[in-house]
Design a protein around this motif. Structure first.
Motif, PDB file in Angstrom:
ATOM      1  N   GLU A   1       0.829  -1.196   0.000  1.00  0.00           N
ATOM      2  CA  GLU A   1       0.000   0.000   0.000  1.00  0.00           C
ATOM      3  C   GLU A   1       0.867   1.251   0.000  1.00  0.00           C
ATOM      4  N   ASP A   2       0.273   2.378  -0.375  1.00  0.00           N
ATOM      5  CA  ASP A   2       0.951   3.661  -0.271  1.00  0.00           C
ATOM      6  C   ASP A   2       1.009   4.076   1.196  1.00  0.00           C
ATOM      7  N   GLU A   3       1.990   4.935   1.487  1.00  0.00           N
ATOM      8  CA  GLU A   3       2.224   5.473   2.827  1.00  0.00           C
ATOM      9  C   GLU A   3       2.452   4.364   3.861  1.00  0.00           C
ATOM     10  N   SER A   4       3.285   3.378   3.497  1.00  0.00           N
ATOM     11  CA  SER A   4       3.621   2.279   4.408  1.00  0.00           C
ATOM     12  C   SER A   4       4.945   2.583   5.104  1.00  0.00           C
ATOM     13  N   ALA A   5       4.895   2.631   6.416  1.00  0.00           N
ATOM     14  CA  ALA A   5       6.116   2.865   7.195  1.00  0.00           C
ATOM     15  C   ALA A   5       7.019   1.635   7.083  1.00  0.00           C
ATOM     16  N   THR A   6       8.315   1.864   6.810  1.00  0.00           N
ATOM     17  CA  THR A   6       9.249   0.751   6.626  1.00  0.00           C
ATOM     18  C   THR A   6      10.040   0.417   7.891  1.00  0.00           C
ATOM     19  N   GLY A   7      10.120   1.356   8.818  1.00  0.00           N
ATOM     20  CA  GLY A   7      10.965   1.151   9.993  1.00  0.00           C
ATOM     21  C   GLY A   7      12.435   1.427   9.702  1.00  0.00           C
ATOM     22  N   LEU A   8      12.751   1.838   8.451  1.00  0.00           N
ATOM     23  CA  LEU A   8      14.129   2.157   8.072  1.00  0.00           C
ATOM     24  C   LEU A   8      14.347   3.649   8.235  1.00  0.00           C
TER      25      LEU A   8
ATOM     26  N   ALA B   1       5.254  10.484  -4.612  1.00  0.00           N
ATOM     27  CA  ALA B   1       6.344   9.812  -5.331  1.00  0.00           C
ATOM     28  C   ALA B   1       6.422   8.355  -4.868  1.00  0.00           C
ATOM     29  N   ASP B   2       7.438   7.616  -5.378  1.00  0.00           N
ATOM     30  CA  ASP B   2       7.596   6.207  -5.001  1.00  0.00           C
ATOM     31  C   ASP B   2       7.814   6.048  -3.492  1.00  0.00           C
ATOM     32  N   CYS B   3       8.485   7.014  -2.899  1.00  0.00           N
ATOM     33  CA  CYS B   3       8.779   6.966  -1.463  1.00  0.00           C
ATOM     34  C   CYS B   3       9.101   8.374  -0.981  1.00  0.00           C
ATOM     35  N   TYR B   4       9.148   8.555   0.313  1.00  0.00           N
ATOM     36  CA  TYR B   4       9.517   9.845   0.902  1.00  0.00           C
ATOM     37  C   TYR B   4       9.999   9.615   2.327  1.00  0.00           C
ATOM     38  N   PHE B   5      10.688  10.638   2.876  1.00  0.00           N
ATOM     39  CA  PHE B   5      11.103  10.574   4.272  1.00  0.00           C
ATOM     40  C   PHE B   5      10.152  11.415   5.100  1.00  0.00           C
ATOM     41  N   SER B   6       9.924  10.949   6.332  1.00  0.00           N
ATOM     42  CA  SER B   6       9.026  11.646   7.237  1.00  0.00           C
ATOM     43  C   SER B   6       9.591  11.608   8.645  1.00  0.00           C
ATOM     44  N   GLY B   7       9.354  12.684   9.365  1.00  0.00           N
ATOM     45  CA  GLY B   7       9.769  12.748  10.767  1.00  0.00           C
ATOM     46  C   GLY B   7       8.621  12.482  11.707  1.00  0.00           C
ATOM     47  N   ASP B   8       7.416  12.217  11.167  1.00  0.00           N
ATOM     48  CA  ASP B   8       6.251  12.013  12.025  1.00  0.00           C
ATOM     49  C   ASP B   8       5.462  10.754  11.652  1.00  0.00           C
ATOM     50  N   GLY B   9       6.190   9.707  11.215  1.00  0.00           N
ATOM     51  CA  GLY B   9       5.533   8.429  10.928  1.00  0.00           C
ATOM     52  C   GLY B   9       4.783   8.386   9.612  1.00  0.00           C
ATOM     53  N   GLY B  10       5.003   9.357   8.723  1.00  0.00           N
ATOM     54  CA  GLY B  10       4.369   9.335   7.405  1.00  0.00           C
ATOM     55  C   GLY B  10       3.268  10.350   7.207  1.00  0.00           C
TER      56      GLY B  10
ATOM     57  N   SER C   1      15.867  18.671   1.150  1.00  0.00           N
ATOM     58  CA  SER C   1      16.864  19.529   1.804  1.00  0.00           C
ATOM     59  C   SER C   1      16.689  19.589   3.320  1.00  0.00           C
ATOM     60  N   ASP C   2      15.548  19.098   3.832  1.00  0.00           N
ATOM     61  CA  ASP C   2      15.274  19.138   5.274  1.00  0.00           C
ATOM     62  C   ASP C   2      15.391  17.778   5.955  1.00  0.00           C
ATOM     63  N   ILE C   3      15.803  16.760   5.217  1.00  0.00           N
ATOM     64  CA  ILE C   3      15.925  15.427   5.817  1.00  0.00           C
ATOM     65  C   ILE C   3      17.001  15.461   6.889  1.00  0.00           C
ATOM     66  N   VAL C   4      16.692  14.847   8.051  1.00  0.00           N
ATOM     67  CA  VAL C   4      17.641  14.806   9.166  1.00  0.00           C
ATOM     68  C   VAL C   4      17.776  13.368   9.659  1.00  0.00           C
ATOM     69  N   ALA C   5      18.853  13.146  10.393  1.00  0.00           N
ATOM     70  CA  ALA C   5      19.088  11.820  10.972  1.00  0.00           C
ATOM     71  C   ALA C   5      17.878  11.385  11.772  1.00  0.00           C
ATOM     72  N   GLY C   6      17.463  10.138  11.593  1.00  0.00           N
ATOM     73  CA  GLY C   6      16.321   9.593  12.313  1.00  0.00           C
ATOM     74  C   GLY C   6      15.023   9.630  11.532  1.00  0.00           C
ATOM     75  N   ASP C   7      14.972  10.361  10.384  1.00  0.00           N
ATOM     76  CA  ASP C   7      13.748  10.365   9.571  1.00  0.00           C
ATOM     77  C   ASP C   7      13.528   8.969   8.991  1.00  0.00           C
ATOM     78  N   GLU C   8      12.252   8.575   8.885  1.00  0.00           N
ATOM     79  CA  GLU C   8      11.890   7.227   8.415  1.00  0.00           C
ATOM     80  C   GLU C   8      11.492   7.240   6.946  1.00  0.00           C
ATOM     81  N   LEU C   9      11.891   6.168   6.237  1.00  0.00           N
ATOM     82  CA  LEU C   9      11.480   6.002   4.839  1.00  0.00           C
ATOM     83  C   LEU C   9      10.048   5.479   4.803  1.00  0.00           C
ATOM     84  N   ILE C  10       9.207   6.169   4.034  1.00  0.00           N
ATOM     85  CA  ILE C  10       7.819   5.747   3.818  1.00  0.00           C
ATOM     86  C   ILE C  10       7.726   5.252   2.372  1.00  0.00           C
ATOM     87  N   TRP C  11       7.206   4.058   2.179  1.00  0.00           N
ATOM     88  CA  TRP C  11       7.153   3.415   0.853  1.00  0.00           C
ATOM     89  C   TRP C  11       5.731   3.457   0.294  1.00  0.00           C
TER      90      TRP C  11
END
Length: 197
Positions: A12-19, A49-58, A65-75
């Motif tokens: 599904e879209d907006e699936s948290a990967t835990g990565l 898009a195919d994926c994105y990074f999120s700081g709040d679980g998606g 340009s705002d991605i920081v350490a600890g952000d999670e990949l959303i697939w």
């Protein structure tokens, strides 16, 4: 940076990967997401898009340009037309501070040499005085003239005459045995010594 995904099927879209991304990318550098060696489109503040990074679980997508350490990949499996599962390898390629691309962590290097010794610190407070030691054996004063202000039992070695004297509180008495006729000897105008014969 390479990360091996341990995933179930994420179709599904907006699936948290835990990565999560390990380091903050350097000064607006681009982040590439690869699955099994293939690059996928990373959302730049968008969730379409195919994926994105999120700081709040998606809930919201980060700008690249705002991605920081600890952000999670959303697939987004439906958008990417590809579902992630446990057999897939997921890599994040990006640059960290200093312009170096993030790779696997190498072994620890050897310890460096010790630095120079620092300056001596300030003196500490003086400690308390120790106990008074026992009185040592009586010594004597060596001189050609009798000591000023003698005290009882003070010993004086007369270097002029080669005689050892003891002060009895009134007179200087000789500790040596003499064969003599006079029992008093005027050492100086105000000092009289008595020979013990």
């Amino acid at each position: 940076m390479s990360i091996d995904a341990t995933l179930g099927m994420l179709a599904e879209d907006e699936s948290a990967t835990g990565l999560t991304i390990t380091n903050t990318p350097w000064d607006n550098s681009y982040v590439i997401v690869k699955v099994n060696g293939w690059s996928y489109v990373l959302g730049d503040g968008v969730k379409t898009a195919d994926c994105y990074f999120s700081g709040d679980g998606g809930t919201t997508a980060r700008l690249i340009s705002d991605i920081v350490a600890g952000d999670e990949l959303i697939w987004n499996g439906e958008t990417a037309l590809f579902s992630l599962d446990a057999d897939d390898r997921v890599d994040f390629d990006y640059i960290i501070a200093g312009g170096a691309s993030v790779g696997p962590t190498g072994p620890a290097g050897a310890a460096g040499a010790a630095g120079p010794t620092g300056p001596t610190g300030p003196a500490g407070d003086a400690g308390s005085a120790g106990p008074t030691g026992p009185t040592g054996p009586a010594g004597y004063i060596e001189s050609a003239t009798p000591p000023d202000s003698p005290v009882t039992n003070m010993r004086w070695y007369d270097t002029t005459r080669g005689v050892m004297w003891v002060y009895n509180g009134t007179y200087w008495l000789s500790e040596q045995i003499f064969t003599c006729h006079d029992y008093q000897y005027n050492i100086s105008a105000d000092v009289t010594a008595i020979f013990l014969c």
